[in-house]
Design a protein around this motif. Structure first.
Motif, PDB file in Angstrom:
ATOM      1  N   HIS A  19       0.885  -1.187   0.000  1.00 30.31           N
ATOM      2  CA  HIS A  19       0.000   0.000   0.000  1.00 30.31           C
ATOM      3  C   HIS A  19       0.910   1.220   0.000  1.00 30.31           C
ATOM      4  CE1 HIS A  19      -4.124   1.706   1.042  1.00 30.31           C
ATOM      5  NE2 HIS A  19      -3.334   2.758   0.953  1.00 30.31           N
ATOM      6  N   CYS A 158      -5.388   3.396  -9.530  1.00 26.58           N
ATOM      7  CA  CYS A 158      -6.480   3.871  -8.683  1.00 26.58           C
ATOM      8  C   CYS A 158      -7.512   4.640  -9.498  1.00 26.58           C
ATOM      9  CB  CYS A 158      -5.958   4.803  -7.586  1.00 26.58           C
ATOM     10  SG  CYS A 158      -4.807   4.038  -6.429  1.00 26.58           S
ATOM     11  N   ASP A 214      -7.628  -0.216  -7.577  1.00 27.15           N
ATOM     12  CA  ASP A 214      -7.969   0.351  -6.275  1.00 27.15           C
ATOM     13  C   ASP A 214      -8.952   1.496  -6.504  1.00 27.15           C
ATOM     14  OD1 ASP A 214      -7.982   1.009  -3.549  1.00 27.15           O
ATOM     15  OD2 ASP A 214      -6.166   2.226  -3.696  1.00 27.15           O
ATOM     16  N   ALA A 216      -9.734   5.145  -4.608  1.00 26.23           N
ATOM     17  CA  ALA A 216      -9.187   6.039  -3.594  1.00 26.23           C
ATOM     18  C   ALA A 216     -10.003   7.323  -3.534  1.00 26.23           C
ATOM     19  CB  ALA A 216      -7.719   6.343  -3.898  1.00 26.23           C
ATOM     20  N   GLU A 219     -13.797   8.569   1.444  1.00 25.19           N
ATOM     21  CA  GLU A 219     -14.605   7.363   1.609  1.00 25.19           C
ATOM     22  C   GLU A 219     -16.042   7.687   2.015  1.00 25.19           C
ATOM     23  OE1 GLU A 219     -14.231   3.110   4.020  1.00 25.19           O
ATOM     24  OE2 GLU A 219     -12.909   4.776   4.511  1.00 25.19           O
ATOM     25  N   HIS A 244      -9.742   0.893  -0.747  1.00 26.19           N
ATOM     26  CA  HIS A 244      -9.641   1.712   0.452  1.00 26.19           C
ATOM     27  C   HIS A 244     -10.964   1.574   1.210  1.00 26.19           C
ATOM     28  CE1 HIS A 244      -6.081   3.640  -1.276  1.00 26.19           C
ATOM     29  NE2 HIS A 244      -5.906   4.275  -0.129  1.00 26.19           N
ATOM     30  N   GLU A 247     -11.157   3.114   6.408  1.00 19.68           N
ATOM     31  CA  GLU A 247     -10.162   4.111   6.820  1.00 19.68           C
ATOM     32  C   GLU A 247     -10.844   5.251   7.558  1.00 19.68           C
ATOM     33  OE1 GLU A 247      -6.621   6.926   4.890  1.00 19.68           O
ATOM     34  OE2 GLU A 247      -8.180   6.096   3.588  1.00 19.68           O
ATOM     35  N   GLY A 267      -7.575  -2.069   1.960  1.00 23.00           N
ATOM     36  CA  GLY A 267      -6.690  -0.961   2.281  1.00 23.00           C
ATOM     37  C   GLY A 267      -7.108  -0.313   3.584  1.00 23.00           C
ATOM     38  N   HIS A 268      -6.280  -0.409   4.600  1.00 22.33           N
ATOM     39  CA  HIS A 268      -6.478   0.140   5.947  1.00 22.33           C
ATOM     40  C   HIS A 268      -7.320  -0.791   6.817  1.00 22.33           C
ATOM     41  CE1 HIS A 268      -4.495   3.945   5.164  1.00 22.33           C
ATOM     42  NE2 HIS A 268      -5.162   4.005   4.012  1.00 22.33           N
ATOM     43  N   ASP A 341       1.657   3.611   3.199  1.00 19.48           N
ATOM     44  CA  ASP A 341       0.662   4.502   2.606  1.00 19.48           C
ATOM     45  C   ASP A 341       1.372   5.589   1.798  1.00 19.48           C
ATOM     46  OD1 ASP A 341      -1.812   5.434   1.888  1.00 19.48           O
ATOM     47  OD2 ASP A 341      -2.387   6.167   3.855  1.00 19.48           O
TER      48      ASP A 341
END
Length: 409
Positions: A19, A158, A214, A216, A219, A244, A247, A267-268, A341
């Motif tokens: 990541h 992404c 991905d 991104a 969110e 993601h 997060e 992711g996260h 990250d």
């Protein structure tokens, strides 16, 4: 928490970073050099000045954390800079024992149609920088002899969930003008589908190591299920997926990533063990929901890309590192991969993230080796499965060698 392992040992062991945002991981002095070369205005032209004004030790919120990307993205629209940044990122990782990386970025943020900088050119330029570092490192005698594992990499492209304004990049500005009768979310989804189609074309027809998709961006308010068709297209074309998720939103975001977007990794995933972050009113027993989801993720061995420093910086409510949910991930035996990250924005390294991890949980050597192994077994390796297994085996044999050399048991 007592630290079991020295900085030197953690630096020496073979590691993977899965990541890793290219546009958040420039060298600060490299950013200054690139900005001067390209005529991009920065708040400061010294490393200390950039650290004071932009790339801080801590941030007030996610918005402040993301502020620096306006400068990094601006310089990376120069292809000389982009190639240099990709090369330097690989070399910086190699300098601390990170022998496999999956570099992710949003190619459409670097595109500038008016200057002939299209998707293909961005991707070939990025790959050229990474390939140059790979060739340079793998030509060394100890790698050639098999004494050290070679370096390899993949690229994750992404899609973007949203933008604060339509002038976020030249490509998006033009797209919004062309599709002016569409709603903003429709334009973003069209861009995402165009990106994934082009990614698969370059992978299949030109052999670029584009290994994953991905999503991104912000969110909350922009759920991943809105990009379900994009993820379905990737899924149907054997492109692996990470999302993601968890997060800055509750565990329902993680559930959605798994069930709507076919996520192979998360992711996260921070909010998985923070049931109080759940906002879906239909979930009455938040604790039970989170526990069942955690058990499902652990049982399916769905890997979580853990970014401790980044979480501390974007979620001030965590407070001290000892409060980070990595402890619960570790205790529940999740497949966790320690990642950075953004090396520049978070001012961190993979070695430092491992040091933070051992402040959160007591990690015996076997569990440490397991965590390292996840980076090599749960990656989206650009070659076939047998090659991936052989590479992982070589990396883990080297881990044992480093442990013996440092008298760690």
């Amino acid at each position: 928490m007592t630290q079991r392992y020295s900085h030197e040992f953690l630096k020496a062991i073979p590691k993977a970073d899965l990541h890793l945002h290219l546009d958040g991981s420039l060298r600060p002095d490299g950013l200054i050099e690139m900005a001067k070369r390209s005529g991009i205005e920065l708040p400061s032209y010294t490393v200390d000045g950039l650290y004071d004004l932009v790339f801080k030790e801590s941030y007030n919120d996610l918005g402040e954390y993301l502020n620096g990307f306006q400068y990094t993205c601006a310089v990376l629209r120069d292809m000389e800079n982009l190639e240099q940044a990709a090369y330097e990122l690989a070399m910086d990782n190699l300098a601390e024992g990170v022998i496999y990386i999956e570099v992710r970025f949003a190619p459409q943020l670097m595109m500038d149609p008016s200057r002939g900088i299209d998707f293909d050119r961005v991707m070939h330029t990025t790959n050229a920088g990474l390939q140059r570092a790979k060739a340079e490192y793998n030509s060394q005698a100890d790698v050639q002899s098999g004494a050290k594992p070679p370096f390899d990499y993949g690229i994750i492209n992404c899609a973007m969930r949203m933008f604060g304004n339509k002038g976020f990049s030249p490509y998006y500005t033009q797209l919004f003008q062309t599709l002016r009768d569409h709603k903003p979310k429709q334009v973003i989804k069209i861009a995402a589908m165009e990106m994934i189609r082009a990614s698969i074309r370059l992978r299949d027809e030109e052999g670029l190591p584009i290994v994953g998709l991905d999503i991104a961006g912000q969110e909350m308010g922009y759920p991943a299920h809105e990009f379900k068709e994009v993820y379905e297209y990737a899924h149907q074309n054997f492109l692996l997926k990470t999302v993601h998720a968890g997060e800055a939103y509750g565990a329902e975001s993680i559930f959605e990533a798994l069930t709507q977007c076919y996520a192979d990794r998360l992711g996260h995933g921070y909010s998985l063990f923070s049931p109080e972050m759940i906002q879906d009113p239909s979930i009455e027993n938040k604790q039970s929901y989170a526990s069942q989801l955690a058990s499902f993720i652990a049982d399916r061995r769905i890997a979580v890309e853990v970014c401790i420093t980044s979480n501390l910086q974007t979620n001030p409510t965590i407070g001290d590192v000892s409060n980070h949910n990595f402890k619960h991930m570790f205790d529940h035996r999740l497949a966790t991969i320690i990642c950075t990250d953004n090396r520049l924005v978070s001012r961190t390294t993979v070695t430092r993230e491992y040091e933070l991890a051992q402040q959160v949980a007591d990690i015996p050597l076997k569990r440490l080796k397991d965590m390292v192994a996840y980076g090599f077994k749960k990656n989206f390796f650009p070659q076939d499965y047998l090659a991936k297994r052989a590479y992982a085996k070589q990396a883990l044999q080297y881990f044992d060698k480093v442990a013996a050399e440092h008298n760690v048991s």
